[in-house]
Motif scaffolding. Sequence first.
Motif, PDB file in Angstrom:
ATOM      1  N   ARG A 212       0.805  -1.096   0.061  1.00 40.16           N
ATOM      2  CA  ARG A 212      -0.038  -0.055  -0.042  1.00 40.16           C
ATOM      3  C   ARG A 212       0.767   1.269   0.099  1.00 40.16           C
ATOM      4  NH1 ARG A 212      -5.696   0.724   0.868  1.00 40.16           N
ATOM      5  NH2 ARG A 212      -5.257   0.672  -1.383  1.00 40.16           N
ATOM      6  N   VAL A 213       1.927   1.072   0.479  1.00 41.49           N
ATOM      7  CA  VAL A 213       2.840   2.260   0.851  1.00 41.49           C
ATOM      8  C   VAL A 213       3.537   2.580  -0.526  1.00 41.49           C
ATOM      9  CG1 VAL A 213       4.909   3.287   1.974  1.00 41.49           C
ATOM     10  CG2 VAL A 213       3.051   2.527   3.388  1.00 41.49           C
ATOM     11  N   GLN A 214       4.072   1.396  -1.118  1.00 44.81           N
ATOM     12  CA  GLN A 214       4.845   1.484  -2.316  1.00 44.81           C
ATOM     13  C   GLN A 214       4.112   1.779  -3.639  1.00 44.81           C
ATOM     14  OE1 GLN A 214       8.191   1.283  -2.435  1.00 44.81           O
ATOM     15  NE2 GLN A 214       7.653   1.562   0.032  1.00 44.81           N
ATOM     16  N   ALA A 215       2.861   1.466  -3.564  1.00 46.70           N
ATOM     17  CA  ALA A 215       1.989   1.658  -4.850  1.00 46.70           C
ATOM     18  C   ALA A 215       1.811   3.108  -5.279  1.00 46.70           C
ATOM     19  CB  ALA A 215       0.506   1.230  -4.398  1.00 46.70           C
ATOM     20  N   LYS A 216       2.040   3.403  -6.510  1.00 46.19           N
ATOM     21  CA  LYS A 216       2.040   4.716  -7.100  1.00 46.19           C
ATOM     22  C   LYS A 216       0.676   5.182  -6.981  1.00 46.19           C
ATOM     23  CE  LYS A 216       2.890   7.157 -11.433  1.00 46.19           C
ATOM     24  NZ  LYS A 216       3.292   7.055 -12.661  1.00 46.19           N
ATOM     25  N   ASP A 217       0.607   6.318  -6.542  1.00 46.73           N
ATOM     26  CA  ASP A 217      -0.882   7.096  -5.999  1.00 46.73           C
ATOM     27  C   ASP A 217      -1.419   7.506  -7.502  1.00 46.73           C
ATOM     28  OD1 ASP A 217      -2.807   8.296  -4.776  1.00 46.73           O
ATOM     29  OD2 ASP A 217      -2.041  10.268  -4.669  1.00 46.73           O
ATOM     30  N   SER A 218      -2.845   7.102  -7.520  1.00 46.02           N
ATOM     31  CA  SER A 218      -3.692   7.559  -8.570  1.00 46.02           C
ATOM     32  C   SER A 218      -5.024   7.605  -8.229  1.00 46.02           C
ATOM     33  CB  SER A 218      -3.392   6.527  -9.904  1.00 46.02           C
ATOM     34  OG  SER A 218      -4.044   5.340  -9.571  1.00 46.02           O
ATOM     35  N   MET A 219      -5.745   8.067  -9.036  1.00 50.59           N
ATOM     36  CA  MET A 219      -7.380   7.906  -8.775  1.00 50.59           C
ATOM     37  C   MET A 219      -7.951   6.674  -8.605  1.00 50.59           C
ATOM     38  SD  MET A 219      -9.204   9.149 -12.535  1.00 50.59           S
ATOM     39  CE  MET A 219     -10.439   9.080 -12.023  1.00 50.59           C
ATOM     40  N   PHE A 220      -7.227   5.701  -9.198  1.00 52.90           N
ATOM     41  CA  PHE A 220      -7.540   4.272  -9.178  1.00 52.90           C
ATOM     42  C   PHE A 220      -7.016   3.539  -7.958  1.00 52.90           C
ATOM     43  CE2 PHE A 220      -7.193   5.501 -13.597  1.00 52.90           C
ATOM     44  CZ  PHE A 220      -8.980   5.207 -13.814  1.00 52.90           C
ATOM     45  N   THR A 221      -6.201   3.983  -6.955  1.00 55.03           N
ATOM     46  CA  THR A 221      -5.838   3.645  -5.779  1.00 55.03           C
ATOM     47  C   THR A 221      -6.992   3.278  -4.881  1.00 55.03           C
ATOM     48  OG1 THR A 221      -3.627   4.789  -6.035  1.00 55.03           O
ATOM     49  CG2 THR A 221      -4.046   3.944  -3.638  1.00 55.03           C
ATOM     50  N   LYS A 222      -7.225   1.982  -4.605  1.00 58.30           N
ATOM     51  CA  LYS A 222      -8.215   1.738  -3.642  1.00 58.30           C
ATOM     52  C   LYS A 222      -8.138   2.218  -2.369  1.00 58.30           C
ATOM     53  CE  LYS A 222      -7.564  -2.669  -4.493  1.00 58.30           C
ATOM     54  NZ  LYS A 222      -7.744  -4.230  -4.492  1.00 58.30           N
ATOM     55  N   THR A 223      -8.986   2.816  -1.680  1.00 57.34           N
ATOM     56  CA  THR A 223      -9.024   3.175  -0.262  1.00 57.34           C
ATOM     57  C   THR A 223      -8.856   2.029   0.701  1.00 57.34           C
ATOM     58  OG1 THR A 223     -10.292   5.145  -0.720  1.00 57.34           O
ATOM     59  CG2 THR A 223      -9.999   4.628   1.433  1.00 57.34           C
ATOM     60  N   HIS A 224      -9.539   1.079   0.370  1.00 54.26           N
ATOM     61  CA  HIS A 224      -9.639  -0.096   1.427  1.00 54.26           C
ATOM     62  C   HIS A 224      -8.905  -1.503   0.491  1.00 54.26           C
ATOM     63  CE1 HIS A 224     -12.738   1.861   3.638  1.00 54.26           C
ATOM     64  NE2 HIS A 224     -13.442   1.968   2.598  1.00 54.26           N
ATOM     65  N   GLU A 225      -8.311  -2.087   1.232  1.00 55.29           N
ATOM     66  CA  GLU A 225      -7.699  -3.372   0.642  1.00 55.29           C
ATOM     67  C   GLU A 225      -7.908  -4.570   1.728  1.00 55.29           C
ATOM     68  OE1 GLU A 225      -5.971  -5.379  -1.798  1.00 55.29           O
ATOM     69  OE2 GLU A 225      -5.668  -3.436  -2.302  1.00 55.29           O
ATOM     70  N   PRO A 226      -8.696  -5.596   1.189  1.00 57.34           N
ATOM     71  CA  PRO A 226      -8.972  -6.653   2.015  1.00 57.34           C
ATOM     72  C   PRO A 226      -7.551  -7.455   2.021  1.00 57.34           C
ATOM     73  CG  PRO A 226     -10.644  -6.379   0.298  1.00 57.34           C
ATOM     74  CD  PRO A 226      -9.400  -5.454   0.058  1.00 57.34           C
ATOM     75  N   VAL A 227      -7.425  -8.128   3.010  1.00 56.35           N
ATOM     76  CA  VAL A 227      -6.170  -9.181   3.183  1.00 56.35           C
ATOM     77  C   VAL A 227      -6.832 -10.521   2.972  1.00 56.35           C
ATOM     78  CG1 VAL A 227      -3.867  -9.415   4.472  1.00 56.35           C
ATOM     79  CG2 VAL A 227      -4.867  -7.155   4.376  1.00 56.35           C
ATOM     80  N   GLY A 228      -5.881 -11.163   2.168  1.00 51.42           N
ATOM     81  CA  GLY A 228      -6.379 -12.673   2.285  1.00 51.42           C
ATOM     82  C   GLY A 228      -7.523 -12.958   1.272  1.00 51.42           C
ATOM     83  N   LEU A 229      -7.749 -14.059   0.511  1.00 49.41           N
ATOM     84  CA  LEU A 229      -8.448 -14.428  -0.278  1.00 49.41           C
ATOM     85  C   LEU A 229     -10.178 -14.373   0.256  1.00 49.41           C
ATOM     86  CD1 LEU A 229      -9.266 -15.555  -3.148  1.00 49.41           C
ATOM     87  CD2 LEU A 229      -8.936 -17.782  -2.419  1.00 49.41           C
ATOM     88  N   LYS A 230     -10.213 -15.045   1.209  1.00 51.72           N
ATOM     89  CA  LYS A 230     -11.457 -15.227   1.903  1.00 51.72           C
ATOM     90  C   LYS A 230     -11.968 -13.565   2.104  1.00 51.72           C
ATOM     91  CE  LYS A 230     -11.343 -19.574   4.583  1.00 51.72           C
ATOM     92  NZ  LYS A 230     -11.383 -20.152   5.693  1.00 51.72           N
ATOM     93  N   THR A 231     -11.185 -12.700   2.715  1.00 55.01           N
ATOM     94  CA  THR A 231     -11.719 -11.484   2.937  1.00 55.01           C
ATOM     95  C   THR A 231     -12.012 -10.880   1.665  1.00 55.01           C
ATOM     96  OG1 THR A 231     -10.144 -11.374   4.735  1.00 55.01           O
ATOM     97  CG2 THR A 231     -11.256  -9.303   4.072  1.00 55.01           C
ATOM     98  N   LYS A 232     -10.993 -11.164   0.677  1.00 54.26           N
ATOM     99  CA  LYS A 232     -11.404 -10.410  -0.720  1.00 54.26           C
ATOM    100  C   LYS A 232     -12.741 -10.889  -1.311  1.00 54.26           C
ATOM    101  CE  LYS A 232      -6.459  -9.604  -1.863  1.00 54.26           C
ATOM    102  NZ  LYS A 232      -5.564 -10.048  -2.627  1.00 54.26           N
TER     103      LYS A 232
END
Length: 257
Positions: A212-232
């Motif tokens: 999340r920290v390393q990702a390039k910022d853009s309008m498509f950057t998600k505010t929420h990031e589920p962790v793990g397949l079940k959560t996604k």
Amino acid sequence: MHSIFISGAAQGIGAAIATLFYQHGYKVGIYDINVVQAQKLAQHLGTNAKAGLLDVCHYEQWQQALNEFQAWAGEINILVNNAGILYSGAFEQTDIAAHQRTFNINVNGVVNGCHAALPFLRQASFARVINLSSASAIYGQPDLVSYSASKFAVRGITEGLDIEWQKYGIRVLDVMPLFVQTAMVKEMDAGSIQNMGVHLTAEDVAQTIYARVQAKDSMFTKTHEPVGLKTKIMFNLSKVSPQFVNRISTMFLATRK
């Protein structure tokens, strides 16, 4: 060299975050109410780690800790609001003080941290806030009512500030893990953990935060990031399923064996 300030960093997910970012060349702030354990971790990591006392419920301690860390690190680039607690079991059988403490740490701690850190983050060449939300913020959880509600609040804080702080060039993001293999979930009294199990590690969460920290910022950057397949899967289904389906699914997952 960028720096990262982590609350509740002496053990569990916080310690895993500190360790991973240290390995990637960050100056790391390990702040916790358990300052002795925080100091041990800092000594173990090395000279680019600094430990200190922080009770997230006290705004003045936030100010002192952030001032101390910035003086040492030069600037504060990343704030991770990690500190949190969990009480499980029937709502009415849980002491009211436990419910109130959950909100004080999980919600007020995040509010305090974001508010106190903003002047420091605005001075930095690059700044980002990562909050620890939870899969429990997808739909209200029985036997975890206060914890779930507190993580809904974190989700709301994240969404609001991510928009509001665009004017400062600061993204405010969160991660939403399911149950993680830490001391917090040991002897947890909730049907959902019995049915879904505990498959994520603290390192899984740390890796997601690093991404999340390393990702390039853009309008498509998600505010929420589920962790793990079940959560996604749960998170994505909740966005398209009718409310009664989400309610029935939650009831099924929370049914005790």
